[in-house]
Design a protein around this motif. Structure first.
Motif, PDB file in Angstrom:
ATOM      1  N   PRO A 125       0.900  -1.264  -0.024  1.00 51.33           N
ATOM      2  CA  PRO A 125       0.005  -0.003   0.204  1.00 51.33           C
ATOM      3  C   PRO A 125       0.796   1.177   0.079  1.00 51.33           C
ATOM      4  O   PRO A 125       2.181   1.483   0.429  1.00 51.33           O
ATOM      5  CB  PRO A 125      -0.835  -0.089   1.294  1.00 51.33           C
ATOM      6  N   HIS A 127       0.906   5.377   1.369  1.00 54.08           N
ATOM      7  CA  HIS A 127       1.032   6.028   2.614  1.00 54.08           C
ATOM      8  C   HIS A 127      -0.534   6.029   2.967  1.00 54.08           C
ATOM      9  O   HIS A 127      -0.969   5.964   4.420  1.00 54.08           O
ATOM     10  CB  HIS A 127       1.723   7.191   2.972  1.00 54.08           C
ATOM     11  N   GLY A 129      -3.152   3.910   1.911  1.00 55.92           N
ATOM     12  CA  GLY A 129      -3.606   2.750   1.870  1.00 55.92           C
ATOM     13  C   GLY A 129      -4.530   2.730   0.369  1.00 55.92           C
ATOM     14  O   GLY A 129      -5.052   1.783  -0.129  1.00 55.92           O
ATOM     15  N   ASP A 198      -7.027  -0.579   5.670  1.00 61.72           N
ATOM     16  CA  ASP A 198      -5.847   0.468   6.457  1.00 61.72           C
ATOM     17  C   ASP A 198      -4.593   0.064   5.744  1.00 61.72           C
ATOM     18  O   ASP A 198      -4.415  -1.133   5.041  1.00 61.72           O
ATOM     19  CB  ASP A 198      -6.033   0.575   7.679  1.00 61.72           C
ATOM     20  N   ASP A 199      -3.466   0.823   6.304  1.00 59.67           N
ATOM     21  CA  ASP A 199      -2.090   0.272   5.979  1.00 59.67           C
ATOM     22  C   ASP A 199      -1.550  -0.924   6.461  1.00 59.67           C
ATOM     23  O   ASP A 199      -0.639  -1.455   6.061  1.00 59.67           O
ATOM     24  CB  ASP A 199      -1.143   1.397   6.336  1.00 59.67           C
TER      25      ASP A 199
END
Length: 329
Positions: A125, A127, A129, A198-199
């Motif tokens: 990903p 930054h 995502g 999310d990340d």
């Protein structure tokens, strides 16, 4: 069904988003029917029970979301089954939905890194995502290849189920189901499925939207349908669905906000969940119904314990030697 526990970070994240649910609505004076679903818990439970990777979660999740969308049109004790047969590495998937909003399903094959199209970057990903989220959707659009979609309906009171099949080639799952509705039902349909990660590759939201013309007023419906679809095409609809879900808005509020200019009317709501009716007792009955030679083989040679797994939900049941002796006599 045996529910596998969700990881603690997932449970905490789910505290801040709306409960899973489905809303049916009408647009343009009742000429267009829509269904919107939020299903983060459903998808998380499917991922946990089947032990899915993010890519597998996206592929199966889109099928589960579409099953949930379809359940918005079921009545009485109706249920429906969707089977995708694919020439791609995934092999296909099976999804079932009923009028209660109970959805279950599984992938035919696991997806390996070498199965991902080489021209799609999967290095991780960015930054925010977003890059990886979009990559997962691209992969899920490409991984099926060509094949067929079969939809079997089990209407309440019908003597026999009815099955319709359509072919597809190198298209995304949303478009596969749109083609089914148009070719088999003669109902123009648009479907959007959306995921936000999310990340850390934890799923944050899962949502779906379906719009259809109403068969009882085809001309009026189709005249109203086109401008609404054209309006939606100007939006990054998948991203908007994800963002509104992450803001804590329930499905009905998202529909009202998104279609504020199109006379939206909510006409039905219900909960949805990843649920399977399997149980150890049901598998025990199945074992008792095996051919005599198979029952004798199990009785004499096991294995002990005998482990059985439900394809639809990943639940695993173990039968000890003593339990098998009691079942098989």
């Amino acid at each position: 069904m045996i529910y596998r526990p969700l990881p603690a970070p997932v449970q905490k994240a789910l505290e801040h988003i709306p409960e899973d649910g489905l809303d049916v609505f009408l647009l343009a004076g009742g000429s267009i029917r829509g269904v919107i679903v939020q299903a983060a818990r459903l998808i998380h439970q499917a991922r946990a029970n089947h032990g899915l990777s993010p890519i597998e979660t996206t592929v199966l999740g889109r099928g589960l979301l579409t099953g949930a969308l379809h359940s918005g049109g079921l009545k009485g004790k109706d249920r429906a089954a969707f089977k995708v047969h694919s020439q791609g590495a995934v092999g296909g998937m099976s999804v079932e939905a009923n009028v209660l909003g109970e959805i279950r399903g599984y992938l035919q094959n696991s997806i390996q890194e070498q199965d991902i199209p080489a021209d799609i970057a999967t290095t991780g990903p960015s930054h925010d995502g977003r890059h990886y989220r979009d990559t997962l959707m691209q992969i899920s659009d490409r991984i099926l290849g060509s094949g067929t979609l079969s939809v079997t309906r089990f209407p309440e009171g019908a003597r026999e189920p009815a099955t319709s099949t359509v072919a597809f080639a190198d298209t995304g799952l949303d478009q596969v189901f749109e083609s089914f509705y148009l070719q088999s039902e003669q109902v123009p349909t648009r479907i959007w499925t959306s995921f936000a990660w999310d990340d850390t590759l934890m799923l944050q939201s899962a949502a779906g939207l379906m719009l259809q013309t109403l068969p009882e007023s085809p001309r009026h419906s189709r005249e109203a349908f086109l401008p609404i679809v054209q309006y939606l095409e100007t939006l990054d609809l998948r991203r908007q669905l994800a963002e509104l879900s992450l803001q804590g808005k329930p499905a009905s509020e998202i529909a009202r906000q998104m279609f504020a200019d199109f006379d939206v009317e909510i006409v039905g709501s219900k909960g949805i969940e990843f649920f399977c009716s399997c149980s150890k007792d049901r598998f025990g009955t199945f074992i008792q119904g095996l051919p005599a030679a198979d029952r004798n083989e199990i009785r004499e040679h096991g294995p002990f314990p005998l482990d059985v797994t439900c394809h639809y939900c990943g639940s695993r049941y173990a039968f000890s030697r003593e339990e098998l002796q009691e079942l098989l006599g």
